[in-house]
Design a protein around this motif. Sequence first.
Motif: not given
Length: 274
Positions: A223-232, A145-162
């Motif tokens: 790398k964000a997931m590797s911290t074990g913290q909830p994603l923002r 169930n992997a997908k690119i999450e809307q985490l990063n302002m620089t690459f956020m447009e990808l979420c709508h283009d995948i």
Amino acid sequence: MGCNFSYEPENKLPEIIRCHNHKRPDELPDNWQARVDLATACRGFYFYGIGLRNAMFNHAVAVAKRKDGTGSCYLLGPFGVLWKDVTPESIVEIDLSEGEKAWESLRMPDTAVHIMIALQKNRPDCIAVFHCHPIYSLSLACTKNAKIEQLNMTFMELCHDIGYYGSKVEDWETYYNDWFQTLGKNKHVLWLANHGVTTIGHSIAQAFEKMTAMEQAAEAQVKAMSTGQPLRLLAPERTKQLIELLQDDYPDHAQAHLDSFRNLLPENCLKPDS
């Protein structure tokens, strides 16, 4: 789910190769300029470490005018060459008017050509395609169930283009056609379960930009997931607003991004008469 194959590639092209590109020659990029852009993209991929830095099973393909300015041809990144060593002169050219004869003497896998044939059949608006196995994108593609999450302002447009693809198929022709049918008419990034990433573009620069953005977004997420913290996650309404601002402020950012890697090419490679 993953994809399983039971297919031995043939050393010839299907009949569809005899058809010319859907675009008129005047709509296609100049042959030399396309070679420079494709070689620059390959070297840019090496800079980013995309595709394990070689062209063994990673593919860079574009459609361009023939050298004489008439008709169209396929331009392919050379097989078995490190991305950092690709030059405009080393780009392989296939004259579409020659059909299978143009392929028989090249002695290289025909995967890239089959991918481009499927692209032209399903997305004739695009003239470039890259298929790579970048490590962070592939790492995520190997999870459920992997997908690119809307985490990063620089690459956020990808979420709508995948587009996400993970179907089981038994032959390459069906597989590659399914790729681009999954993208529909508007998307440019295909995430392949347990496999890698394919990007397409109306220009070489656009396909290059999509591939590098995809891998950087995947790296940030891993790398964000590797911290074990909830994603923002970014709020959807905020994301839409930011995408519109970026498109207005940086309309030519893809070409500018590609051009920034021009200095990775040898100086004597920048002119066709050198």
